[in-house]
Design a protein around this motif. Structure first.
Motif, PDB file in Angstrom:
ATOM      1  N   PRO A   2      -7.670   7.993  12.779  1.00  0.00           N
ATOM      2  CA  PRO A   2      -7.213   6.988  13.761  1.00  0.00           C
ATOM      3  C   PRO A   2      -5.940   6.291  13.277  1.00  0.00           C
ATOM      4  N   ILE A   3      -5.157   5.827  14.222  1.00  0.00           N
ATOM      5  CA  ILE A   3      -3.954   5.053  13.896  1.00  0.00           C
ATOM      6  C   ILE A   3      -4.327   3.582  13.839  1.00  0.00           C
ATOM      7  N   ALA A   4      -3.908   2.932  12.787  1.00  0.00           N
ATOM      8  CA  ALA A   4      -4.158   1.492  12.667  1.00  0.00           C
ATOM      9  C   ALA A   4      -3.061   0.718  13.393  1.00  0.00           C
ATOM     10  N   PRO A   5      -3.433  -0.391  14.035  1.00  0.00           N
ATOM     11  CA  PRO A   5      -2.401  -1.220  14.673  1.00  0.00           C
ATOM     12  C   PRO A   5      -1.401  -1.722  13.634  1.00  0.00           C
ATOM     13  N   ALA A   6      -0.206  -2.030  14.084  1.00  0.00           N
ATOM     14  CA  ALA A   6       0.827  -2.515  13.168  1.00  0.00           C
ATOM     15  C   ALA A   6       0.483  -3.911  12.674  1.00  0.00           C
ATOM     16  N   LYS A   7       0.745  -4.141  11.402  1.00  0.00           N
ATOM     17  CA  LYS A   7       0.647  -5.505  10.855  1.00  0.00           C
ATOM     18  C   LYS A   7       2.062  -6.026  10.661  1.00  0.00           C
ATOM     19  N   VAL A   8       2.361  -7.128  11.271  1.00  0.00           N
ATOM     20  CA  VAL A   8       3.717  -7.672  11.175  1.00  0.00           C
ATOM     21  C   VAL A   8       3.729  -8.816  10.169  1.00  0.00           C
ATOM     22  N   SER A   9       4.457  -8.602   9.074  1.00  0.00           N
ATOM     23  CA  SER A   9       4.497  -9.659   8.064  1.00  0.00           C
ATOM     24  C   SER A   9       5.700 -10.572   8.261  1.00  0.00           C
ATOM     25  N   GLY A  42      10.253 -12.497  12.497  1.00  0.00           N
ATOM     26  CA  GLY A  42      11.678 -12.721  12.773  1.00  0.00           C
ATOM     27  C   GLY A  42      12.495 -11.466  12.522  1.00  0.00           C
ATOM     28  N   LEU A  43      12.152 -10.775  11.445  1.00  0.00           N
ATOM     29  CA  LEU A  43      12.843  -9.521  11.120  1.00  0.00           C
ATOM     30  C   LEU A  43      12.600  -8.474  12.210  1.00  0.00           C
ATOM     31  N   VAL A  44      11.366  -8.395  12.682  1.00  0.00           N
ATOM     32  CA  VAL A  44      11.015  -7.424  13.732  1.00  0.00           C
ATOM     33  C   VAL A  44      11.741  -7.755  15.033  1.00  0.00           C
ATOM     34  N   GLU A  45      11.795  -9.027  15.377  1.00  0.00           N
ATOM     35  CA  GLU A  45      12.485  -9.422  16.616  1.00  0.00           C
ATOM     36  C   GLU A  45      13.969  -9.093  16.542  1.00  0.00           C
ATOM     37  N   ALA A  75      12.146  -2.274  10.386  1.00  0.00           N
ATOM     38  CA  ALA A  75      10.977  -3.159  10.497  1.00  0.00           C
ATOM     39  C   ALA A  75      10.441  -3.145  11.923  1.00  0.00           C
ATOM     40  N   PHE A  76      11.345  -3.120  12.897  1.00  0.00           N
ATOM     41  CA  PHE A  76      10.897  -3.001  14.293  1.00  0.00           C
ATOM     42  C   PHE A  76      10.207  -1.662  14.507  1.00  0.00           C
ATOM     43  N   GLU A  77      10.816  -0.600  14.014  1.00  0.00           N
ATOM     44  CA  GLU A  77      10.249   0.736  14.217  1.00  0.00           C
ATOM     45  C   GLU A  77       8.856   0.861  13.595  1.00  0.00           C
TER      46      GLU A  77
END
Lengths: 334, 334
Positions: B33-40, B43-46, B170-172
């Protein structure tokens, strides 16, 4: 000359109104607040949103409505003139789709009376999406997810170009941008603008800019000659509204562009030749009003113009239904 | 031949596990299974999301990362090969950006080890975005909204290409697609698949497909020769991993593409020559496994593959900060 009649009215009403309250304050001004969109048929809007982002409405499978009316970029492509199929250079600057429902007509020359009329144009334009309405419909009809959605919205198994353009237009009608700082000021929040911005607005009105840039969209509601006081020099082939009316008097008459979100919709004019707001204000002053704004005046007007940026449409990026084995292949290099 | 070692292990583990529970059930299978993304760092992702959609990273001002890795369309462009600057025909099929963080390396030939390495490639590729890293940075540095955002994220006034690619990567990394019906089944929801889909999966495993298409991404984790049993005939100039390693043994070795969301990422193979999943399954069976799937077998495998479509990334369309008067003009037609 509309500004001779309209402008004094605005001034007189403003003087009469005084501090008589929010609603009246807004009513007094030549620019009116933008009302949020009312959605009566959400399914139709959702379908239109998908179609707006769908590159399969182009021959190449690469260009969508959003390519040139990019909703991340003020509903425009921020290019002088657009890039079409096979990297063709378009003849004119892509007008923003934002608040286009407030326009008296669509395209710079107003050749489409409605958003629905407009929506079919680029799809079949050989220099833009280079497809045909028939092929667009065949493509959509081959995509089960779309067939189900058209059925849910229109109650028929058969996709038609009228349905396609109706859905796109319904989505576009939601692309209004209320709640700009200027609108807040219009609605009575006197702290919403700085002094410089307010001085810019007064100068904008006093100089006669509101003769053409008025109403909720601060433009979009009349056709006016580009080059009233002195001729506008351009290498653009666009001849304006004469192409529609065939009346020589309409040569170089263009639909007045909206100034809503103008900070985002650079470059300016039908030929995109003004790269910055400062340039655009300078040219407009000279050729339309016979005025040479000083640098501080220009800066104040620009400051005012930047208060017209409203809430940008906010929605999840649409996920498009996949093609089926029967979907015609895109032909980018034919 | 990895399938000779890996496949029996999977089978044995599966046989041992029986009905021993959800977690174990998932662990037993060659696809995980694919795990959902964890965003640490939100701001970097945005910031990376904005950059991913920003056409100003291209010379023309028309092409963004999202042009060829379109997140409305499975993170791909659904074209055989991509369209680059000046409508150049790309040499290879654009791989999906979805779940690309699970890849052993990036690009079909793995020439970038990380997403950050990859992100700089297309910007400076003359056949793609045709810009330079220097010009990209100059452009971003001229945009006050970006400067503020880079400062908030990186604590510096100076934009660098490393920061740009770090943010895009980081977004990807958030572009994973958990929660497919197959994942639900893996996690114990035995009603998530139909009998035909389950039979397709069994056939997929029994035929040896999982030798290469395994792990959370059902691929992406090894390089394999295209044409094991019989040669793959293609007019594509791509020679595969030999271009990176310079070892002749790596000729026509390509990174195994992920099968996640494969229903959305047509057409298939590095040359995009397989238009449909049925064709792709047929070719893979013949040239990789020496098998000719019957039509019903093929249909079952295709049915299984379509259960690998997960939750597509869902986020509001980013609104990009406007250019300033100092921003270099895009040059689409130079």
């Amino acid at each position: 000359m509309p500004r001779r009649t309209l402008f004094p009215v605005a001034v007189v009403v403003a003087l009469m109104a005084g501090t008589a309250g929010i609603a009246l304050a807004a009513m007094d001004e030549p620019i009116q607040p933008i009302a949020p969109a009312k959605v009566s048929n959400p399914g139709l809007v959702e379908l239109g949103k998908k179609l707006f982002f769908d590159t399969r409405l182009s021959k190449s499978g690469f260009i969508s409505c959003n390519s040139c009316h990019n909703l991340s970029m003020g509903g425009s492509d921020n290019l002088k003139t657009s890039i079409g199929h096979n990297w063709q250079k378009g003849p004119i600057n892509a007008p923003t789709v934002l608040n286009s429902s407030l326009n008296v007509a669509q395209f710079w020359d107003g050749r489409a009376l409605t958003l629905q009329d407009q929506a079919g144009g680029p799809i079949a334009n050989p220099g833009e999406m280079a497809f045909t309405h028939t092929l667009a419909v065949t493509t959509l009809q081959s995509i089960p997810g779309y067939v189900a959605e058209f059925k849910a919205v229109f109650g028929t198994d058969k996709v038609s170009i009228e349905e396609v353009t109706k859905a796109i237009a319904a989505f576009e009608e939601t692309l209004v941008t209320p709640n700009s700082r200027f609108d807040k000021w219009l609605m009575g929040d006197k702290g919403a603008l700085t002094n410089a911005e307010l001085e810019g607005y007064e100068l904008f009105k006093d100089s006669g800019c509101t003769a053409c840039h008025n109403g909720a969209a601060a433009g979009g509601n009349t056709f006016q000659k580009m080059g009233v006081v002195e001729p506008y020099k351009s290498s653009s082939p666009a001849e304006g509204r004469v192409a529609v009316t065939k009346e020589e008097a309409d040569r170089f008459n263009f639909k007045v562009p909206t100034l809503r979100n103008v900070e985002l919709t650079y470059p300016y004019f039908h030929d995109g030749e003004a790269a910055t707001l400062a340039q655009a204000v300078d040219v407009m002053g000279r050729i339309q009003l016979g005025k040479r704004f000083t640098e501080p005046e220009n800066a104040k007007i620009v400051a005012f113009l930047k208060t017209l940026t409203g809430d940008q449409p906010s929605f999840p990026l649409p996920i498009l239904p996949p093609s089926s084995d029967k979907t015609p292949q895109p032909k980018p290099f034919d």
